[in-house]
Design a protein around this motif. Structure first.
Motif, PDB file in Angstrom:
ATOM      1  N   LEU A  31     -10.145  34.083  23.145  1.00 38.31           N
ATOM      2  CA  LEU A  31      -9.387  32.833  23.252  1.00 38.31           C
ATOM      3  C   LEU A  31     -10.315  31.627  23.182  1.00 38.31           C
ATOM      4  O   LEU A  31      -9.969  30.603  22.571  1.00 38.31           O
ATOM      5  CB  LEU A  31      -8.601  32.817  24.568  1.00 38.31           C
ATOM      6  CG  LEU A  31      -7.491  33.862  24.716  1.00 38.31           C
ATOM      7  CD1 LEU A  31      -6.806  33.715  26.070  1.00 38.31           C
ATOM      8  CD2 LEU A  31      -6.477  33.755  23.588  1.00 38.31           C
ATOM      9  N   SER A  32     -11.480  31.741  23.791  1.00 40.73           N
ATOM     10  CA  SER A  32     -12.436  30.625  23.736  1.00 40.73           C
ATOM     11  C   SER A  32     -12.903  30.371  22.312  1.00 40.73           C
ATOM     12  O   SER A  32     -13.094  29.230  21.905  1.00 40.73           O
ATOM     13  CB  SER A  32     -13.633  30.934  24.639  1.00 40.73           C
ATOM     14  OG  SER A  32     -13.238  31.019  25.992  1.00 40.73           O
ATOM     15  N   ALA A  33     -13.094  31.447  21.553  1.00 43.32           N
ATOM     16  CA  ALA A  33     -13.566  31.309  20.172  1.00 43.32           C
ATOM     17  C   ALA A  33     -12.534  30.632  19.278  1.00 43.32           C
ATOM     18  O   ALA A  33     -12.883  30.052  18.247  1.00 43.32           O
ATOM     19  CB  ALA A  33     -13.937  32.676  19.608  1.00 43.32           C
ATOM     20  N   ALA A 155     -14.977  38.376  15.734  1.00 43.36           N
ATOM     21  CA  ALA A 155     -13.733  38.954  15.229  1.00 43.36           C
ATOM     22  C   ALA A 155     -12.552  37.978  15.300  1.00 43.36           C
ATOM     23  O   ALA A 155     -11.792  37.859  14.329  1.00 43.36           O
ATOM     24  CB  ALA A 155     -13.401  40.223  16.016  1.00 43.36           C
ATOM     25  N   PHE A 156     -12.372  37.314  16.415  1.00 46.84           N
ATOM     26  CA  PHE A 156     -11.203  36.451  16.572  1.00 46.84           C
ATOM     27  C   PHE A 156     -11.141  35.341  15.516  1.00 46.84           C
ATOM     28  O   PHE A 156     -10.093  35.157  14.876  1.00 46.84           O
ATOM     29  CB  PHE A 156     -11.166  35.867  17.985  1.00 46.84           C
ATOM     30  CG  PHE A 156     -10.300  36.634  18.938  1.00 46.84           C
ATOM     31  CD1 PHE A 156      -9.063  36.153  19.321  1.00 46.84           C
ATOM     32  CD2 PHE A 156     -10.712  37.855  19.444  1.00 46.84           C
ATOM     33  CE1 PHE A 156      -8.254  36.853  20.209  1.00 46.84           C
ATOM     34  CE2 PHE A 156      -9.928  38.570  20.330  1.00 46.84           C
ATOM     35  CZ  PHE A 156      -8.684  38.064  20.704  1.00 46.84           C
ATOM     36  N   PRO A 157     -12.209  34.537  15.322  1.00 50.70           N
ATOM     37  CA  PRO A 157     -12.108  33.470  14.312  1.00 50.70           C
ATOM     38  C   PRO A 157     -11.875  34.000  12.901  1.00 50.70           C
ATOM     39  O   PRO A 157     -11.097  33.422  12.132  1.00 50.70           O
ATOM     40  CB  PRO A 157     -13.469  32.765  14.419  1.00 50.70           C
ATOM     41  CG  PRO A 157     -13.951  33.073  15.795  1.00 50.70           C
ATOM     42  CD  PRO A 157     -13.481  34.466  16.063  1.00 50.70           C
ATOM     43  N   VAL A 158     -12.543  35.092  12.542  1.00 49.35           N
ATOM     44  CA  VAL A 158     -12.381  35.652  11.189  1.00 49.35           C
ATOM     45  C   VAL A 158     -10.953  36.148  10.987  1.00 49.35           C
ATOM     46  O   VAL A 158     -10.313  35.867   9.964  1.00 49.35           O
ATOM     47  CB  VAL A 158     -13.395  36.792  10.953  1.00 49.35           C
ATOM     48  CG1 VAL A 158     -13.090  37.507   9.642  1.00 49.35           C
ATOM     49  CG2 VAL A 158     -14.812  36.241  10.940  1.00 49.35           C
ATOM     50  N   GLY A 167      -2.274  37.134  15.957  1.00 47.79           N
ATOM     51  CA  GLY A 167      -2.511  38.347  15.173  1.00 47.79           C
ATOM     52  C   GLY A 167      -3.888  38.932  15.443  1.00 47.79           C
ATOM     53  O   GLY A 167      -4.063  40.159  15.448  1.00 47.79           O
ATOM     54  N   ALA A 168      -4.867  38.051  15.674  1.00 43.35           N
ATOM     55  CA  ALA A 168      -6.208  38.523  15.996  1.00 43.35           C
ATOM     56  C   ALA A 168      -6.198  39.327  17.297  1.00 43.35           C
ATOM     57  O   ALA A 168      -6.831  40.384  17.402  1.00 43.35           O
ATOM     58  CB  ALA A 168      -7.167  37.337  16.111  1.00 43.35           C
ATOM     59  N   ALA A 169      -5.455  38.830  18.297  1.00 43.18           N
ATOM     60  CA  ALA A 169      -5.361  39.551  19.563  1.00 43.18           C
ATOM     61  C   ALA A 169      -4.701  40.915  19.370  1.00 43.18           C
ATOM     62  O   ALA A 169      -5.113  41.914  19.972  1.00 43.18           O
ATOM     63  CB  ALA A 169      -4.573  38.722  20.575  1.00 43.18           C
ATOM     64  N   LEU A 170      -3.674  40.956  18.520  1.00 44.07           N
ATOM     65  CA  LEU A 170      -2.999  42.226  18.240  1.00 44.07           C
ATOM     66  C   LEU A 170      -3.953  43.224  17.594  1.00 44.07           C
ATOM     67  O   LEU A 170      -3.978  44.415  17.950  1.00 44.07           O
ATOM     68  CB  LEU A 170      -1.797  41.980  17.333  1.00 44.07           C
ATOM     69  CG  LEU A 170      -1.009  43.220  16.891  1.00 44.07           C
ATOM     70  CD1 LEU A 170      -0.406  43.923  18.098  1.00 44.07           C
ATOM     71  CD2 LEU A 170       0.083  42.824  15.900  1.00 44.07           C
ATOM     72  N   ALA A 171      -4.751  42.761  16.650  1.00 42.96           N
ATOM     73  CA  ALA A 171      -5.692  43.651  15.960  1.00 42.96           C
ATOM     74  C   ALA A 171      -6.772  44.156  16.905  1.00 42.96           C
ATOM     75  O   ALA A 171      -7.142  45.331  16.884  1.00 42.96           O
ATOM     76  CB  ALA A 171      -6.317  42.914  14.773  1.00 42.96           C
ATOM     77  N   VAL A 172      -7.277  43.281  17.758  1.00 47.66           N
ATOM     78  CA  VAL A 172      -8.359  43.651  18.664  1.00 47.66           C
ATOM     79  C   VAL A 172      -7.870  44.586  19.765  1.00 47.66           C
ATOM     80  O   VAL A 172      -8.664  45.344  20.343  1.00 47.66           O
ATOM     81  CB  VAL A 172      -8.997  42.378  19.266  1.00 47.66           C
ATOM     82  CG1 VAL A 172     -10.006  42.717  20.359  1.00 47.66           C
ATOM     83  CG2 VAL A 172      -9.699  41.581  18.170  1.00 47.66           C
ATOM     84  N   ALA A 173      -6.562  44.593  20.033  1.00 52.75           N
ATOM     85  CA  ALA A 173      -6.012  45.459  21.086  1.00 52.75           C
ATOM     86  C   ALA A 173      -6.265  46.931  20.805  1.00 52.75           C
ATOM     87  O   ALA A 173      -6.208  47.770  21.721  1.00 52.75           O
ATOM     88  CB  ALA A 173      -4.514  45.201  21.251  1.00 52.75           C
TER      89      ALA A 173
END
Length: 428
Positions: A31-33, A155-158, A167-173
């Motif tokens: 989230l910070s990123a 990962a999050f910014p990319v 969507g980034a959070a979903l993928a990282v889950a």
């Protein structure tokens, strides 16, 4: 399970230990990123965004302080599963478009997921990893926070470019869920050591250690009450546990005050670009990983934990002084040196604290003892950004903030000296 299916502890077990430490923090770092996108989309202020860190660290501190005794009575697999499932759930909640309140809930769950990793991973090391490897592995698994920082920041910014921050959070889950599967396999195939005393079990050797023996480094004496396995009358932790928690609290204030405001300091006071300002945090993370592994190796070779804490406090104090000097004279070179000193010292404290604990606490109460020390660190983490933010917003600005950070490290130095002196008297 047949003997052929069991194996000596290897990379698989070490990976899940590191993953357990890394799983909880990955949400907050992610989230910070992507904070700019989140603030813009939700229409919140920077101060509101900062509440996510307060909620996360606050829940982690309360969880470590209150749930340790309960965790002592549960198996390694159940606690590891709790960590990974709750971390995945926190990431999945981010996907729900329910506003800032849902993000606060997700951050809180991520904090609770950080209530057990240090304790259960320390217990697994005591029960399943030979002494020769044990302290070295502490350095690797305690680097999980910095590994989480690096992975999330990349990962999050990319991912957000293509599928947004939700969507980034979903993928990282998927990461904590994969780690859960790996944990089941690693614990199933890695046997307990012959002398290990697992939760719910007993051995004569574990119940009756030499109560007059001191640790390898002379950090503390193992108290008789630390070996009491009675489920109806929990053993009292020795004073060293509370002293290490106090050190973790003081150091934690300085750590997160620096981590949260270091990029902003670089941008505002030294005219760094946003990207270059963010690089300061990345450098601190990389150096932090190197530092934790290096300090763990020193501990593995028999170095005194208390003396190492004194060294770390002095280096961190020097780093705070360089942050202050860099801002006063606007010397960017000093800033980079200060960042490196911050990474090698303050970010390396947790591995020394955990290694020192493993020398004085039996496996039967390792989770609760680790929880006390970790709670101290997380209370410091929660206080640091709030206090630094108030000081930076005042007329004193960043100079007053760095002076306050320096005071916390000075207090760490004094506490280490007091503990060293008290330990020397006890050994006489």
């Amino acid at each position: 399970m047949t003997n052929s299916e069991q194996k000596a502890p290897g990379v698989g077990l070490l990976t899940v230990l590191l993953g357990a430490v890394a799983a909880g923090p990955i949400l907050l770092y992610g989230l910070s990123a992507t904070s700019d996108s989140i603030i813009a989309e939700l229409g919140i202020s920077e101060a509101q965004f900062g509440l996510l860190a307060t909620a996360c660290f606050g829940c982690a501190a309360v969880g470590n302080a209150t749930l340790g005794r309960l965790a002592d009575r549960h198996s390694d697999l159940s606690l590891m599963a709790f960590i990974f499932v709750l971390s995945a759930l926190a990431l999945l909640l981010v996907v729900v478009p329910a506003g800032f309140g849902m993000l606060l809930l997700a951050a809180s769950l991520a904090g609770i997921a950080q209530s057990f990793p240090n304790g259960v991973t320390n217990r697994i090391l005591l029960e399943r990893v030979p002494t020769a490897k044990r302290i070295g592995w502490v350095g690797v698994k305690q680097s999980g926070v910095q590994v989480s920082q690096l992975v999330a920041s990349l990962a999050f910014p990319v991912l957000a470019i293509g599928i947004g921050w939700r969507g980034a959070a979903l993928a990282v889950a998927i990461i904590p869920l994969l780690l859960l599967v790996m944990t089941w396999q690693a614990l199933r195939t890695t046997p307990l050591l012959p002398m290990a005393n697992p939760v719910g079990g007993t051995t004569a050797e574990a119940d009756a250690p030499d109560t007059n023996a001191t640790t390898d480094s002379g950090d503390a004496t193992v108290p008789a009450e630390a070996t009491d396995r009675s489920p109806t009358r929990p053993a009292r932790h020795p004073g060293m546990v509370w002293a290490l928690a106090a050190f973790g609290l003081l150091n934690g204030v300085g750590v997160q005050a620096t981590n949260v405001y270091m990029p902003l300091f670089a941008v505002r006071e030294l005219d760094f670009s946003l990207v270059l300002g963010g690089t300061t945090a990345a450098l601190a993370g990389v150096v932090g990983v190197i530092g934790r592994v290096s300090w763990a190796r020193r501990m593995a070779k028999g170095a005194s934990g208390l003396h190492l804490l004194l060294i770390l406090a002095l280096i961190a104090l020097l780093g705070a002084g360089l942050f202050l000097t860099a801002g006063t004279f606007r010397w960017s070179v000093l800033l980079w040196i200060a960042v490196a000193l911050h990474g090698i010292s303050a970010l390396g404290v947790s591995v020394v604290l955990m290694s020192a604990l493993m020398r004085v606490i039996p496996a039967s109460s390792m989770v609760s003892a680790s929880g006390i020390v970790t709670a101290g660190m997380f209370f410091g983490f929660a206080l640091g950004p709030v206090g630094m933010g108030l000081l930076v917003s005042s007329v004193g600005g960043f100079p007053l903030g760095w002076i306050a950070v320096g005071i916390t490290y000075l207090l760490c130095t004094l506490l280490a000296l007091v503990l060293i002196r008290a330990n020397s008297r006890r050994r006489q």
